[in-house]
Design an enzyme around this catalytic site. Structure first.
Site, PDB file in Angstrom:
ATOM      1  CG  HIS A  67     -46.023   8.338 -60.720  1.00  0.00           C
ATOM      2  ND1 HIS A  67     -47.008   8.827 -60.701  1.00  0.00           N
ATOM      3  CD2 HIS A  67     -45.167   9.294 -60.048  1.00  0.00           C
ATOM      4  CE1 HIS A  67     -47.286  10.059 -59.933  1.00  0.00           C
ATOM      5  NE2 HIS A  67     -46.136  10.500 -59.877  1.00  0.00           N
ATOM      6  CD  GLU A  70     -42.431   8.569 -56.612  1.00  0.00           C
ATOM      7  OE1 GLU A  70     -43.215   9.603 -56.102  1.00  0.00           O
ATOM      8  OE2 GLU A  70     -42.232   8.617 -57.830  1.00  0.00           O
ATOM      9  CD  GLU A 142     -47.488  13.617 -59.558  1.00  0.00           C
ATOM     10  OE1 GLU A 142     -47.904  12.719 -58.669  1.00  0.00           O
ATOM     11  OE2 GLU A 142     -46.358  13.763 -59.884  1.00  0.00           O
TER      12      GLU A 142
END
Lengths: 429, 435
Positions: A67, A70, A142
């Site tokens: 992640h 990404e 997040e």
């Protein structure tokens, strides 16, 4: 370029495997304004132990790195990737799941230019120490956002219950501690191992000319140099043993307790048609047991134990699989008992022909509706491909399901040792 | 590029809007029922679609309706309740598979129109009003739904912001009603509001998909052709000017703070300046290359999600961000600075073109689904101000930097809301190992 025709669904799909190993699929759709493209690597949060390209010993990388990578792919030496797509009338996004990392754009204009931008930014990593540090702050927020979300906590809670060792039990985002330890070297190892074209799929759906698009992709790829194709050795062991933990409760602020029941897959290495048929059978059985038209839902709704439909789904990839049934109830223990009891009762009496026909029809309707959304097709298609399945076989496979298939799933998938219960309640009240 | 062709026919007091297209694999039917938002009716109206789905004379409970839908190749019935400014809109929607993809050919559209009509106009009754047991059940369910908004912190903060910003406008009312009304509403009261709705509310029926136009019109006219006494709603365009900025802190048990800042723009979708306002919002906080995204997230790592949006009917711009509890001052300061930058024209022609491209793309994206087409057309149909997709694109393309600066200069700070920590602390149970 191969042409595949799906007459019943009125769809034609084009496919080619390029010299560097990249698989390209194009689905032309007339009448639609927007084009969607996804560029996806078969690399997700579960791939945390593997042999890096060019080495012989396996390494274990920090949780949440797929992640993190990404996020970092959007960094570019010369331009701002978001801005570049915006200027070309496209919006760009990305996602990381257990098994995939996907980059996608949608646009109604300059489709060809946007495809090139997509290929170019994903195939050109650029990491600096400073930008890696900056990203840690953003991803920490997040992670905090998800930590305040009881549905997300419930989802990972039930998965942790089911799996003892398989990395599916680790949150896709990792933890604040694990992402803090990520270095430029870690990112480079992961990128070099998993972002080789032979581990990726490009899928394009929209009002496009397949010949022209394929030519453009071929040219773009042949102008770049990639190392030779190599098989990736992943050290992740499939886990099909009984549920690791049978039941667990945590406390956090929720307006009403949440109850999640999970059934772990015993045979987690199905692929291709076998997996497609199994996945659809489990889904139809879940519909029969728990959909808003089921007897169980009616009973719980009318007694006031449940106020909203239960959510349920089956997830399966190579190495792991599970069904999850969840809902909010003032009496979560009772809800879990009712779920178990419903299954046991049906295991004794079976489904009627009428119930089965209705459930299959309902599923076909759901699938046809989902095919209205290019966005949905673009995201789902690659998951099917990576598991050797064909997305456009879904309707015909559903039509072919028999009573026998569904009774077998009902008997074999839903067994007590493979069940787990996870509850969230607010213990102050 | 503009293939959306909606034709309108009026039967009695229903407006029928048809878009015939082979683009989709389903046919969508949507009935929209519209009335003024008011304290007296908001909660009853939120309950009505739920009660109506719980039984008709022919299908007296939820399960029978659901089974009927399943038999129609998994037709899906959905209801929704929204605010269009100070109007309260109830929506019923049925999607059926397009017959051309099924092995057995059946007339699903006709069946769906009949079923929808029954659900809306022929509810299961008891002593001439709604069934007491159903009403109690739906009240319980709604109460829980309202309370569960708190589980989604972003939605909770947005709801609180709306309450605080619109204290003197009906828009403050939540579309899904209020818990305190549930204690007093009975089957009689709700049935009375339902009767008023059936007699007086404006109704619009949309059908999008592949169908036979003549026979569809015929069915609709036979079902809804009767005369009613419709009271058309007028959009309310009065707003309170903020005297000074209002700051509200809610303290709860949260790990992340939710910051919302509301500015009045005094511009709604009916104003000529609205398109320039949308471009201004896009440059400011409406896309990942916007000022808010670049400064709050990319430059200062303060947030993962940050952005702004316009309320089309109310002339308000709200920005939101999920931040560390102790970075409130810094974030508010950076956000206000971005407002100043917009008002002083601190953005390039390139930013302007980029924002216009983004918005045009978004527009085309929204008309890729039946729902998107209807949601775009509906408010304008009600206000009799229809713009074609092409006209929208033209207007958008001609927006200049001066237009955007002028639009941004109408922004006036009204309310700052912060959902923050410091509420009751609660140690998580020992078994919790997530994070």
């Amino acid at each position: 370029m191969k042409k595949l025709v799906y007459a019943q669904l009125d769809e034609v799909l084009y496919h080619e495997e390029l010299d560097n190993g990249l698989n390209v699929y194009i689905l032309p759709k007339e009448g639609f304004h927007e084009t969607f493209a996804t560029f996806t690597t078969k690399y997700g949060s579960i791939d945390n132990t593997f042999i890096p390209r060019g080495l012989v010993e396996p390494v274990k990388v920090p949780d949440g790195i797929a992640h993190f990578l990404e996020h970092k792919m959007f960094e570019d030496e010369e331009k701002d990737v978001f801005y570049a797509f915006g200027e070309q009338g496209a919006s760009v996004n990305a996602f990381t799941s257990f098994t995939r990392t996907g980059y996608l754009f949608s646009s109604m204009m300059q489709v060809e230019k946007n495809i090139e931008t997509l290929l170019d930014f994903v195939q050109k990593p650029y990491f600096t120490g400073q930008s890696i540090e900056k990203e840690k702050g953003i991803i920490a927020q997040e992670i905090m956002m998800y930590a305040d979300n009881p549905d997300w906590r419930a989802y990972f809670g039930v998965i942790e219950n089911m799996f003892e060792k398989h990395p599916v039990r680790i949150d896709v985002g990792g933890t604040i501690e694990s992402i803090t330890s990520i270095t430029k070297k870690d990112l480079t190892i992961c990128y070099e191992t998993f972002y080789h074209p032979s581990n990726m799929v490009l899928f394009i759906v929209g009002n496009v000319d397949p010949e022209e698009i394929m030519r453009l992709v071929r040219e773009n790829q042949s102008a770049k140099k990639f190392p030779a194709k190599e098989e990736i050795i992943r050290h992740v062991v499939p886990e099909g043993t009984p549920a690791y933990v049978a039941k667990r409760t945590i406390s956090m602020p929720v307006s009403m307790p949440k109850c999640v029941v999970g059934y772990k897959e015993k045979n987690p290495t199905r692929q291709g048609r076998d997996l497609l048929k199994h996945q659809l059978s489990v889904q139809v059985v879940l519909d029969l047991l728990f959909s808003p038209s089921s007897k169980m839902y009616e009973r719980l709704y009318e007694s006031g134990s449940l106020h909203d439909p239960l959510s349920f789904h089956y997830t399966a990839e190579w190495g792991f699989g599970f069904s999850v049934i969840s809902g909010n109830s003032n009496n979560p223990d009772h809800m879990a008992d009712q779920i178990t009891e419903t299954i046991t009762t049906y295991q004794q009496v079976g489904f009627s022909k009428e119930e089965i026909d209705r459930a299959i029809k309902r599923r076909i309707g759901v699938v046809l509706r989902s095919l209205n959304s290019l966005d949905f097709i673009a995201k789902e298609f690659t998951r099917y491909q990576f598991n050797g399945m064909n997305f456009f076989d879904v309707v015909s496979t559903l039509e072919s399901l028999t009573c026998y298939d569904l009774q077998a799933v009902l008997r074999d998938h839903f067994t007590p040792e493979y069940q787990t219960v996870f509850i969230i309640r607010d213990e102050r009240v | 590029m503009d293939n959306v062709k909606i034709t309108t026919h009026d039967f009695g007091d229903i407006h029928l809007h048809l878009w015939k297209t082979d683009q989709f694999k389903t046919t969508s039917i949507m009935l929209k029922i519209n009335s003024a938002l008011s304290e007296e009716t908001v909660t009853a109206r939120a309950l009505i679609p739920e009660i109506l789905q719980s039984g008709t004379t022919d299908y007296p409970n939820r399960t029978m309706i659901k089974q009927k839908l399943d038999d129609m190749y998994g037709a899906v019935l959905m209801t929704d309740i929204q605010k269009n400014g100070d109007q309260h809109v109830i929506t019923f929607r049925i999607d059926v598979a397009s017959e051309r993809f099924l092995l057995n050919k059946v007339s699903l559209l006709q069946e769906a129109l009949l079923l929808l009509h029954k659900i809306v106009t022929d509810p299961c009754l008891e002593n001439g009003v709604f069934v007491g047991e159903i009403v109690e059940q739906e009240k319980r369910a709604l109460r829980q739904r309202i309370q569960s908004i708190y589980d989604n912190k972003m939605a909770y903060a947005a709801m609180r912001m709306t309450e605080e910003l619109f204290t003197e406008e009906m828009y403050r009312l939540p579309e899904y009603g209020r818990v305190e009304d549930l204690d007093v509403l009975g089957p009689n009261d709700i049935y009375h509001v339902y009767k008023q709705m059936i007699q007086h509310d404006r109704m619009d029926l949309f059908i999008v998909g592949s169908f036979n136009e003549d026979s569809t019109q015929e069915i609709v006219s036979s079902l809804y052709g009767g005369k009613r006494f419709v009271q058309e709603q007028q959009i309310v365009r009065t707003w309170k000017k903020p005297v000074e900025e209002k700051v509200v802190f809610d303290r709860k048990e949260v790990k992340q703070g939710e910051l919302c800042i509301g500015y009045r723009t005094y511009t709604t979708f009916l104003d000529d300046d609205y398109i320039a306002m949308r471009v201004a919002n896009c440059i400011f906080g409406g896309s990942p290359s916007s000022k808010l995204f670049m400064n709050v997230r990319e430059k200062h790592s303060l947030a993962y999600f940050v952005g702004s949006k316009l309320e089309a009917h109310k002339g308000v711009l709200t920005m939101t961000a999920g931040i560390e509890l102790d970075t409130y001052d810094q974030t508010v300061d950076i956000m206000k600075k971005q407002v100043d930058a917009m008002q002083q024209g601190d953005f390039t022609e390139r930013d302007l073109e980029q924002a216009k491209g983004w918005l045009i793309n978004q527009l085309y994206g929204s008309i890729n689904t039946p729902l998107g087409v209807i949601e775009l057309a509906y408010p304008e149909i009600v206000e009799k101000r229809r713009l074609s997709v092409i006209d929208r694109v033209k207007k958008m393309s001609s927006v200049t930097k001066q237009d955007v600066i002028r639009a941004a200069n109408r922004w006036e700070l009204d309310t700052i809301y912060f959902l923050t920590g410091g509420g009751e602390q609660n140690e998580e149970a020992g078994l919790c190992t997530i994070r």
